[in-house]
Design a protein around this motif. Structure first.
Motif, PDB file in Angstrom:
ATOM      1  N   CYS A  41      44.366  42.643  36.780  1.00 26.66           N
ATOM      2  CA  CYS A  41      44.056  43.090  38.138  1.00 26.66           C
ATOM      3  C   CYS A  41      42.590  43.515  38.247  1.00 26.66           C
ATOM      4  CB  CYS A  41      44.978  44.238  38.529  1.00 26.66           C
ATOM      5  SG  CYS A  41      44.704  44.827  40.219  1.00 26.66           S
ATOM      6  N   LEU A  42      42.095  44.229  37.248  1.00 25.07           N
ATOM      7  CA  LEU A  42      40.702  44.683  37.300  1.00 25.07           C
ATOM      8  C   LEU A  42      39.732  43.504  37.236  1.00 25.07           C
ATOM      9  CD1 LEU A  42      40.821  47.875  35.072  1.00 25.07           C
ATOM     10  CD2 LEU A  42      40.463  47.768  37.530  1.00 25.07           C
ATOM     11  N   ARG A  43      40.102  42.449  36.529  1.00 20.63           N
ATOM     12  CA  ARG A  43      39.234  41.272  36.484  1.00 20.63           C
ATOM     13  C   ARG A  43      39.246  40.516  37.815  1.00 20.63           C
ATOM     14  NH1 ARG A  43      40.571  39.279  30.407  1.00 20.63           N
ATOM     15  NH2 ARG A  43      39.152  40.727  29.364  1.00 20.63           N
ATOM     16  N   GLU A  44      40.428  40.466  38.435  1.00 17.48           N
ATOM     17  CA  GLU A  44      40.533  39.783  39.732  1.00 17.48           C
ATOM     18  C   GLU A  44      39.801  40.558  40.823  1.00 17.48           C
ATOM     19  OE1 GLU A  44      44.640  39.136  40.655  1.00 17.48           O
ATOM     20  OE2 GLU A  44      44.898  37.679  39.048  1.00 17.48           O
ATOM     21  N   HIS A  45      39.903  41.878  40.781  1.00 13.57           N
ATOM     22  CA  HIS A  45      39.293  42.734  41.808  1.00 13.57           C
ATOM     23  C   HIS A  45      38.123  43.514  41.204  1.00 13.57           C
ATOM     24  CE1 HIS A  45      42.729  41.840  44.360  1.00 13.57           C
ATOM     25  NE2 HIS A  45      43.536  42.221  43.375  1.00 13.57           N
ATOM     26  N   ASP A  46      37.175  42.768  40.633  1.00  8.63           N
ATOM     27  CA  ASP A  46      36.075  43.447  39.955  1.00  8.63           C
ATOM     28  C   ASP A  46      35.199  44.234  40.917  1.00  8.63           C
ATOM     29  OD1 ASP A  46      35.077  41.167  41.108  1.00  8.63           O
ATOM     30  OD2 ASP A  46      33.635  40.767  39.507  1.00  8.63           O
ATOM     31  N   ARG A  47      35.181  43.863  42.203  1.00 10.36           N
ATOM     32  CA  ARG A  47      34.394  44.600  43.187  1.00 10.36           C
ATOM     33  C   ARG A  47      35.211  45.707  43.853  1.00 10.36           C
ATOM     34  NH1 ARG A  47      29.402  43.085  42.014  1.00 10.36           N
ATOM     35  NH2 ARG A  47      29.099  40.867  42.072  1.00 10.36           N
TER      36      ARG A  47
END
Length: 164
Positions: A129-135
């Motif tokens: 999830c953190l990689r997908e929503h890095d912003r």
């Protein structure tokens, strides 16, 4: 003055000539004339005797010094011994020993165990999830809550195991 000197005869011995009658007995004179010992050999024997005495004295001194050194080492070891310490203040030796003991215990505890599958899965979801929503990392709050719940279950199981 120089007219009456000692002369070596043909056999290698000395013939002593004196200006007056001898003040020692004839036996002593005869033993001196027939003795193969020279001044150099007497000096060598005396030197050997002196060296033997010096060596003996050195051995005595070394023995005494080694005993004194052993006593000093024993006193030093006794002062470092935690059982022999009179005051409550820990010495440098005892603190170092305790630190080494704690390090040894920590090294034994460093055994890494594999995480349970549920915890590993929840961790992977948070990372994904953190990689997908890095912003926008705050959008992963659901995955983080699931991971926290799994870790809490693991901790509770460990506490129950330790306290029982």
């Amino acid at each position: 003055m120089g007219a009456n000197t000692s002369k070596q005869d043909a056999q290698g011995g000395y013939q002593w000539k004196a200006s007056g009658p001898p003040s020692v007995s004839l036996d002593v004179l005869e033993s001196m004339q027939t003795s193969p010992e020279t001044d150099a050999s007497r000096a060598r024997l005396i030197e050997q005797h002196i060296q033997a005495r010096v060596a003996e004295e050195l051995k005595k001194l070394q023995k005494r010094e080694s005993e004194a050194l052993n006593v000093a080492h024993d006193k030093l070891a006794a002062s470092k011994d935690p059982a022999a310490a009179d005051d409550n203040a820990p010495s440098r030796y005892t603190v170092g020993k305790e630190v080494e003991e704690l390090r040894r215990k920590l090294e034994e505890r460093k055994k890494v165990r594999a995480l349970p599958e549920d915890v590993e899965k929840a961790r992977g979801e948070v990372i994904r999830c953190l990689r997908e929503h890095d912003r926008r990392p705050l959008d992963c709050w659901e995955e983080v809550e699931k991971f926290k719940a799994e870790v809490k279950k693991l901790e509770k199981g460990w506490v129950d195991k330790v306290t029982s």
